[in-house]
Design a protein around this motif. Structure first.
Motif, PDB file in Angstrom:
ATOM      1  N   VAL A  11       0.841  -1.208   0.000  1.00 19.48           N
ATOM      2  CA  VAL A  11       0.000   0.000   0.000  1.00 19.48           C
ATOM      3  C   VAL A  11       0.874   1.255   0.000  1.00 19.48           C
ATOM      4  O   VAL A  11       0.605   2.213  -0.726  1.00 19.48           O
ATOM      5  N   GLY A  12       1.933   1.253   0.804  1.00 17.73           N
ATOM      6  CA  GLY A  12       2.833   2.396   0.844  1.00 17.73           C
ATOM      7  C   GLY A  12       3.528   2.628  -0.480  1.00 17.73           C
ATOM      8  O   GLY A  12       3.736   3.776  -0.893  1.00 17.73           O
ATOM      9  N   PHE A  13       3.884   1.557  -1.178  1.00 17.18           N
ATOM     10  CA  PHE A  13       4.538   1.690  -2.476  1.00 17.18           C
ATOM     11  C   PHE A  13       3.578   2.215  -3.536  1.00 17.18           C
ATOM     12  O   PHE A  13       3.923   3.101  -4.311  1.00 17.18           O
ATOM     13  N   VAL A  14       2.362   1.662  -3.552  1.00 22.52           N
ATOM     14  CA  VAL A  14       1.385   2.053  -4.578  1.00 22.52           C
ATOM     15  C   VAL A  14       0.916   3.493  -4.376  1.00 22.52           C
ATOM     16  O   VAL A  14       0.799   4.262  -5.334  1.00 22.52           O
ATOM     17  N   LEU A  15       0.655   3.880  -3.121  1.00 24.53           N
ATOM     18  CA  LEU A  15       0.137   5.211  -2.835  1.00 24.53           C
ATOM     19  C   LEU A  15       1.232   6.242  -2.560  1.00 24.53           C
ATOM     20  O   LEU A  15       0.919   7.402  -2.308  1.00 24.53           O
ATOM     21  N   HIS A  16       2.476   5.836  -2.608  1.00 26.10           N
ATOM     22  CA  HIS A  16       3.621   6.722  -2.375  1.00 26.10           C
ATOM     23  C   HIS A  16       3.554   7.404  -1.017  1.00 26.10           C
ATOM     24  O   HIS A  16       3.749   8.615  -0.905  1.00 26.10           O
ATOM     25  N   ILE A  17       3.255   6.607   0.014  1.00 25.06           N
ATOM     26  CA  ILE A  17       3.200   7.111   1.388  1.00 25.06           C
ATOM     27  C   ILE A  17       4.392   6.505   2.125  1.00 25.06           C
ATOM     28  O   ILE A  17       4.426   5.307   2.402  1.00 25.06           O
TER      29      ILE A  17
END
Length: 51
Positions: A11-17
């Protein structure tokens, strides 16, 4: 804990968080350490095995 770490990494990789990426790495490492300790027979958190 390992599964949650992997989910947070994705999720962090996909949403750039960045914070999700960092928390995911930390959870993945802690989960792997607990898994290894449990698999070699050390008691983890009062349990003989950690899943």
């Amino acid at each position: 804990m390992i599964a949650l770490g992997i989910i947070l990494l994705i999720v962090g990789f996909v949403l750039h968080i960045g914070i999700l990426w960092t928390v995911g790495i930390v959870l993945l490492v802690i989960g792997a350490i607990l898994f290894l300790l449990g698999s070699v027979g050390h008691a983890v958190g009062g349990r003989r095995h950690y899943w």
